[in-house]
Design a protein around this motif. Structure first.
Motif, PDB file in Angstrom:
ATOM      1  N   HIS A 189      -8.181  -1.578  -5.658  1.00  0.00           N
ATOM      2  CA  HIS A 189      -9.613  -1.325  -5.440  1.00  0.00           C
ATOM      3  C   HIS A 189      -9.889   0.162  -5.523  1.00  0.00           C
ATOM      4  O   HIS A 189      -9.012   0.979  -5.269  1.00  0.00           O
ATOM      5  N   SER A 190     -11.132   0.479  -5.883  1.00  0.00           N
ATOM      6  CA  SER A 190     -11.461   1.902  -5.890  1.00  0.00           C
ATOM      7  C   SER A 190     -11.904   2.342  -4.498  1.00  0.00           C
ATOM      8  O   SER A 190     -11.705   3.476  -4.109  1.00  0.00           O
ATOM      9  N   HIS A 191     -12.510   1.447  -3.771  1.00  0.00           N
ATOM     10  CA  HIS A 191     -12.864   1.776  -2.400  1.00  0.00           C
ATOM     11  C   HIS A 191     -13.146   0.519  -1.585  1.00  0.00           C
ATOM     12  O   HIS A 191     -13.300  -0.578  -2.130  1.00  0.00           O
ATOM     13  N   SER A 192     -13.206   0.709  -0.297  1.00  0.00           N
ATOM     14  CA  SER A 192     -13.507  -0.419   0.590  1.00  0.00           C
ATOM     15  C   SER A 192     -14.124   0.128   1.870  1.00  0.00           C
ATOM     16  O   SER A 192     -14.064   1.339   2.128  1.00  0.00           O
TER      17      SER A 192
ATOM     18  N   SER B 208      -8.530   8.722   1.933  1.00  0.00           N
ATOM     19  CA  SER B 208      -8.551   8.837   0.464  1.00  0.00           C
ATOM     20  C   SER B 208      -7.809   7.698  -0.236  1.00  0.00           C
ATOM     21  O   SER B 208      -8.024   7.471  -1.422  1.00  0.00           O
TER      22      SER B 208
ATOM     23  N   ASN C 111      -7.422  -1.692   6.919  1.00  0.00           N
ATOM     24  CA  ASN C 111      -8.492  -0.689   6.932  1.00  0.00           C
ATOM     25  C   ASN C 111      -8.572   0.022   8.281  1.00  0.00           C
ATOM     26  O   ASN C 111      -8.766   1.223   8.344  1.00  0.00           O
TER      27      ASN C 111
ATOM     28  N   GLU D 112       0.832  -1.214   0.000  1.00  0.00           N
ATOM     29  CA  GLU D 112       0.000   0.000   0.000  1.00  0.00           C
ATOM     30  C   GLU D 112       0.858   1.253   0.000  1.00  0.00           C
ATOM     31  O   GLU D 112       0.605   2.190  -0.739  1.00  0.00           O
TER      32      GLU D 112
ATOM     33  N   SER E 155      -5.798   2.509   8.407  1.00  0.00           N
ATOM     34  CA  SER E 155      -5.552   3.368   7.235  1.00  0.00           C
ATOM     35  C   SER E 155      -5.569   4.846   7.609  1.00  0.00           C
ATOM     36  O   SER E 155      -4.784   5.628   7.077  1.00  0.00           O
TER      37      SER E 155
ATOM     38  N   PRO F 278      -7.314   4.082  -1.259  1.00  0.00           N
ATOM     39  CA  PRO F 278      -8.009   2.780  -1.217  1.00  0.00           C
ATOM     40  C   PRO F 278      -7.002   1.641  -1.139  1.00  0.00           C
ATOM     41  O   PRO F 278      -5.813   1.851  -1.389  1.00  0.00           O
TER      42      PRO F 278
ATOM     43  N   ARG G  65     -12.584   3.772   2.661  1.00  0.00           N
ATOM     44  CA  ARG G  65     -11.356   4.149   1.956  1.00  0.00           C
ATOM     45  C   ARG G  65     -11.652   4.354   0.475  1.00  0.00           C
ATOM     46  O   ARG G  65     -12.485   3.647  -0.087  1.00  0.00           O
ATOM     47  N   GLY G  66     -10.947   5.287  -0.126  1.00  0.00           N
ATOM     48  CA  GLY G  66     -11.070   5.471  -1.566  1.00  0.00           C
ATOM     49  C   GLY G  66     -11.880   6.698  -1.916  1.00  0.00           C
ATOM     50  O   GLY G  66     -12.094   7.593  -1.087  1.00  0.00           O
ATOM     51  N   ASN G  67     -12.360   6.711  -3.137  1.00  0.00           N
ATOM     52  CA  ASN G  67     -13.046   7.886  -3.656  1.00  0.00           C
ATOM     53  C   ASN G  67     -14.516   7.884  -3.238  1.00  0.00           C
ATOM     54  O   ASN G  67     -15.397   7.579  -4.038  1.00  0.00           O
TER      55      ASN G  67
END
Ligand SMILES: Nc1nc2c(ncn2[C@@H]2O[C@H](COP(=O)(O)OP(=O)(O)OP(=O)(O)O)[C@@H](O)[C@H]2O)c(=O)[nH]1
Ligand SMILES: [Mg+2]
Length: 559
Positions: free
Chosen positions: A476-479, A470, A352, A111, A355, A472, A435-437
């Motif tokens: 992945h795009s998000h989780s 922000s 997660n 990551e 994060s 991910p 997490r993510g967008n």
């Protein structure tokens, strides 16, 4: 080192303070960075202009980081908005703890490598890794700024057998740990809590303390200890919980998050109900937060994914290095074991969970906020976790409908990491760590949508805590990780107590425990009473379930 005062954002000095000592080598090495990652992404670090210090790199390929990132192309840290970051130390105990722990380190490195393109040692990476100049004899010199030189995990590895730790030391993660972080013995605790707790506890107390103090001294602001262990094995359950008390006494202001792996009904450790019950009493008394994870649930999730993959449902769309399919690769030339995929799930839970501590985000959740917001009463500190995506791994660009689906999944039975259905039980509080967008408006919309189907205690109807990071997970795009303080954890404890009573009624295997100095039958009766008291607390809460929701006006705080 400073530790973060509980319940506040104020820093205060602790008796371990020696932050200055760590920075004397700052700037000493700002030359080239070469981080060697094997195919799996596991890392070993070297420093200097192509010169490897310490152990040679495991693969000729080397310089992975430099090649795969822009490290060679100049300097410059990742440009986070300014926020003072804290550090955490992972203590992995026993076979299970060490295997999951290493999975976590492997994925955490991936990551950071995906984000930290320039190979700069920044605050994000410092939260779980030290940057060390291995040419400095002794402890290696800590480098607090500049290029990444040699990364060392902020970890203490403990096992009373040597096998697993030796395997780690021969694998691609070997340079992420040094011998000063390890405590091993030869015999193991023989699946006996009493051996782990009483025998090895007193034998290794000083050594454990010394390693913990050392790891704490390397931190500027130590916030949490993450303990990973099994409830069923002798070392994990016995020494793992012994350690909790040591941490409580020695570092009272540092949070103790425990990831506990509960044995499945078909566990091959016959004495696992004894070990688990004895360990539960210690968790009840000395942990701040426990994340119970049931091996049976992990197994069920993996089996379902296998069925989906084999039936062609996910087919070729499944990503090769996705959440649960990636082979850990942290153990040298090893066939994938049944636990690997299961451990990947737990490692992802920890990724997660941490994060926010490891990266910036628009709505960051400090680790101390988890305990502050989710644990209204000290005993009720067991948080049920669910992780998504678990099954829809092929989704990369998830349109809004799918994003909403991710939130629904987090509350469904088959995404829980213990066998439980939170929708039919009572929530004391719930955290959604995204997490993510994802936007705050997505969070709000989904909470509003889901709220009517979930029951919260009458006095905490708005018991939601949310965070947005922000960055991910890789690929992945998000989780989403949901942590629920929910009475649905009770059946796990009731079942454990039943399994314990079945053995204890016959006094089966008891003599193995009672022959250990300091163990008496009262240890068992006290442990089972402690568990029964906990179950009773959940019963009392459940009894309020049908009560009408109080519609009290919110308190106004006078200023
Ligand atoms: N999820 C998961 N469970 C594991 C793993 N290794 C062991 N277990 C489970 O953990 C329990 C056994 O504990 P271990 O961690 O092997 O034992 P230990 O702590 O090394 O203790 P001793 O071997 O008795 O000294 C059983 O319930 C196993 O099913 C693992 O890598 N992942
Ligand atoms: Mg073992």
């Amino acid at each position: 080192m400073l530790t973060r005062q509980r319940g506040s954002a104020v820093r205060r000095p602790s008796r371990y303070g020696n932050g200055e000592a760590q920075v004397h080598l700052r700037g000493l090495l700002t030359e080239n960075l070469y981080l060697n990652l094997e195919r799996s992404g596991a890392t070993a670090a070297t420093c200097g202009s192509g010169v490897t210090y310490g152990r040679p790199a495991p693969l000729e390929s080397a310089r992975w980081w430099a090649r795969n990132t822009e490290a060679g192309a100049g300097s410059g840290a990742v440009d986070w908005p300014c926020r003072s970051m804290t550090q955490s130390v992972v203590v992995q105990v026993g076979q299970c703890g060490n295997q999951i722990g290493c999975c976590f380190w492997d994925l955490a490195l991936r990551e950071h490598a995906a984000v930290n393109k320039k190979g700069i040692y920044d605050e994000a990476i410092s939260s779980f890794f030290r940057n060390v100049d291995t040419r400095v004899v002794g402890d290696g010199g800590s480098i607090s700024k500049g290029k990444i030189c040699s990364l060392k995990a902020r970890a203490v590895l403990i096992d009373m057998e040597e096998g697993v730790v030796n395997e780690i030391l021969q694998g691609p993660l070997r340079d992420v740990f040094d011998s000063k972080q390890l405590i091993t013995d030869i015999s193991g605790s023989g699946n006996n809590w009493a051996v782990g707790h009483k025998v090895f506890g007193s034998l290794y107390q000083e050594k454990i303390l010394e390693k913990l103090r050392k790891s704490a001294e390397h931190c500027d602001c130590l916030q949490c200890f993450f303990i990973i262990h099994s409830m069923g094995g002798g070392t994990g359950s016995g020494l793992g919980t012994f350690l909790l008390k040591v941490l409580e006494d020695e570092f009272p202001e540092v949070y103790r998050f425990v990831t506990s792996i509960y044995p499945s009904g078909e566990d091959d450790v016959i004495t696992s109900p004894y070990n688990s019950i004895l360990a539960m009493k210690e968790l009840n008394e000395h942990a701040d937060c426990v994340l119970p994870i049931d091996n049976q649930s992990l197994f069920d999730i993996i089996s379902k994914i296998d069925v989906m993959v084999n039936s062609g449902k996910l087919g070729a769309a499944i990503k090769p290095k996705s959440l649960v399919t990636s082979s850990t690769g942290v153990f040298k030339k090893r066939q994938e074991k049944p636990f690997d995929a299961m451990n990947n799930i737990v490692a992802n839970l920890l990724l997660n969970l941490t994060s926010s501590a490891r990266f910036e985000g628009s709505l960051n959740m400090d680790l101390n906020e988890i305990s502050m917001n989710l644990v209204p009463f000290p005993q009720l500190h067991y948080l049920v976790s669910s992780l998504t995506p678990l099954y829809t791994l092929a989704d990369v660009n998830i349109p809004p409908r799918r994003l909403d689906q991710m939130f629904s999944d987090a509350f469904s039975k088959d995404h829980q990491l213990i066998r439980a259905d939170p929708r039919h039980s009572l929530y004391l509080a719930c955290a959604l760590m995204v997490r993510g967008n994802v936007q705050i408006s997505d969070l709000r919309r989904n909470i509003e949508r889901l709220k009517p189907s979930l029951q919260f205690v009458s006095w905490n109807q708005e018991g939601w805590k949310t965070s947005l990071c922000s960055v991910p997970p890789v690929g992945h795009s998000h989780s989403l990780l949901a942590l629920a303080n929910n009475t649905c954890v009770k059946p796990t404890f009731v079942e454990l107590r039943e399994r314990f009573i079945r053995l204890y009624k016959k006094k089966a295997h008891l003599h193995h425990y009672l022959q250990i100095e300091g163990m008496e039958e009262s240890c068992f009766s006290e442990a089972v009473s402690s568990l029964s008291a906990l179950i009773q607390e959940y019963n009392q809460l459940d009894a309020t379930k049908s009560m009408p929701v109080e519609d009290l006006p919110r308190l106004n705080v006078a200023v």
